[in-house]
Design an enzyme around this catalytic site. Structure first.
Site, PDB file in Angstrom:
ATOM      1  N   ASP A 167       0.734  -1.278  -0.143  1.00 18.03           N
ATOM      2  CA  ASP A 167       0.092  -0.008  -0.023  1.00 18.03           C
ATOM      3  C   ASP A 167       0.978   1.332   0.028  1.00 18.03           C
ATOM      4  O   ASP A 167       1.978   1.277   0.128  1.00 18.03           O
ATOM      5  CB  ASP A 167      -0.813  -0.130   1.396  1.00 18.03           C
ATOM      6  CG  ASP A 167      -1.690   1.138   1.413  1.00 18.03           C
ATOM      7  OD1 ASP A 167      -2.311   1.782   0.359  1.00 18.03           O
ATOM      8  OD2 ASP A 167      -1.544   1.905   2.577  1.00 18.03           O
ATOM      9  N   ASP A 212      -1.635  -0.788   5.967  1.00 20.44           N
ATOM     10  CA  ASP A 212      -2.150  -0.165   7.114  1.00 20.44           C
ATOM     11  C   ASP A 212      -3.403  -0.371   7.589  1.00 20.44           C
ATOM     12  O   ASP A 212      -3.729   0.161   8.780  1.00 20.44           O
ATOM     13  CB  ASP A 212      -1.253   1.266   7.345  1.00 20.44           C
ATOM     14  CG  ASP A 212      -2.160   2.284   6.544  1.00 20.44           C
ATOM     15  OD1 ASP A 212      -2.860   3.242   6.960  1.00 20.44           O
ATOM     16  OD2 ASP A 212      -2.211   2.170   5.410  1.00 20.44           O
ATOM     17  N   ASP A 223      -0.005   5.122   0.917  1.00 25.44           N
ATOM     18  CA  ASP A 223      -0.621   6.113   2.141  1.00 25.44           C
ATOM     19  C   ASP A 223      -0.658   5.221   3.369  1.00 25.44           C
ATOM     20  O   ASP A 223      -1.427   4.430   3.590  1.00 25.44           O
ATOM     21  CB  ASP A 223      -1.810   6.731   1.838  1.00 25.44           C
ATOM     22  CG  ASP A 223      -1.922   7.869   0.796  1.00 25.44           C
ATOM     23  OD1 ASP A 223      -0.934   8.486   0.606  1.00 25.44           O
ATOM     24  OD2 ASP A 223      -2.661   7.826  -0.074  1.00 25.44           O
TER      25      ASP A 223
END
Length: 223
Positions: free
Chosen positions: A7, A167, A9
């Site tokens: 991922d 995240d 961001d």
């Protein structure tokens, strides 16, 4: 071959100030009450129209489109104004270590636009490490598995040898839906326990922990 999809961001870069500021500005531009900071961060990882729709459930299609346009304008202004999206500590070391392995190939699966992702990678001089980039321009929003499925198909990777590092629960749900595994990171925008509940195995607290966790996944020693 093992495929590792990152991922962006909240995993590679800390974009929270850009995202919160831009979303706040977008709502204010349309005369709407901005969502709380925690609500904005909770939707990071989703494609922009989906994220806006969750933040403003009463919005019709026209207002969602207007908020998306206002967000993009505010984000572009913030970036050109010099607001940074810094890498998290240890990002480069982890990426370069994995990329140096002959049996590992790297990619990205992100809710960012391709233009936004390319800008980030160019700014941090990371583009050459990634063999595949999957963005909001290529597939439905996370947690739909299309980005992972398409990346695996493009590179000839098998689900059981594919890992998503992210995240948010959207990252982990996307990985699981594609038959892949998910490694959660605790420094991003969703609580570690939520990542565990979504199926992350394991959740790491620093990028220094990524390579050892990756090795344990493929040696049957993950705990």
């Amino acid at each position: 071959m093992k495929l590792v999809l990152f991922d962006c961001d909240g995993t590679l870069v800390d974009s929270q100030h850009m995202i919160v500021g831009s979303m706040t500005a977008a709502f204010m531009t349309l005369g709407r009450e901005p969502p709380p900071r925690d609500d904005i961060l909770s939707i990071v990882g989703l494609s922009l129209p989906v994220a806006v729709g969750q933040l403003d459930p009463a919005a019709d299609e026209a207002r969602v489109a207007a908020l998306v346009d206002a967000y993009k304008a505010a984000f572009f202004e913030a970036r050109t104004g010099g607001l940074a999206e810094p890498l998290y500590p240890g990002t480069v070391a982890a990426i370069t270590t994995l990329a140096a392995r002959e049996d590992v190939i790297l990619g990205i699966a992100t809710g960012k636009s391709r233009r936004g992702l390319e800008a980030i990678l160019a700014h941090h001089d990371l583009r050459d490490y990634f063999a595949v980039l999957k963005t909001a321009d290529d597939a439905p929003s996370k947690p739909h598995p299309a980005m992972v499925v398409d990346a695996m198909a493009e590179l000839g990777a098998e689900p059981e040898r594919t890992v998503v590092v992210g995240d948010t629960v959207f990252d982990i749900q996307m990985a699981r839906a594609a038959g892949a595994r998910g490694i959660g990171v605790s420094w991003g925008y969703h609580p570690p326990q939520a990542l565990v509940q979504a199926g992350a195995h394991p959740v790491i607290d620093h990028f220094d922990d990524l390579v050892p966790a990756f090795d344990r996944l493929f040696s049957g020693e993950a705990t």
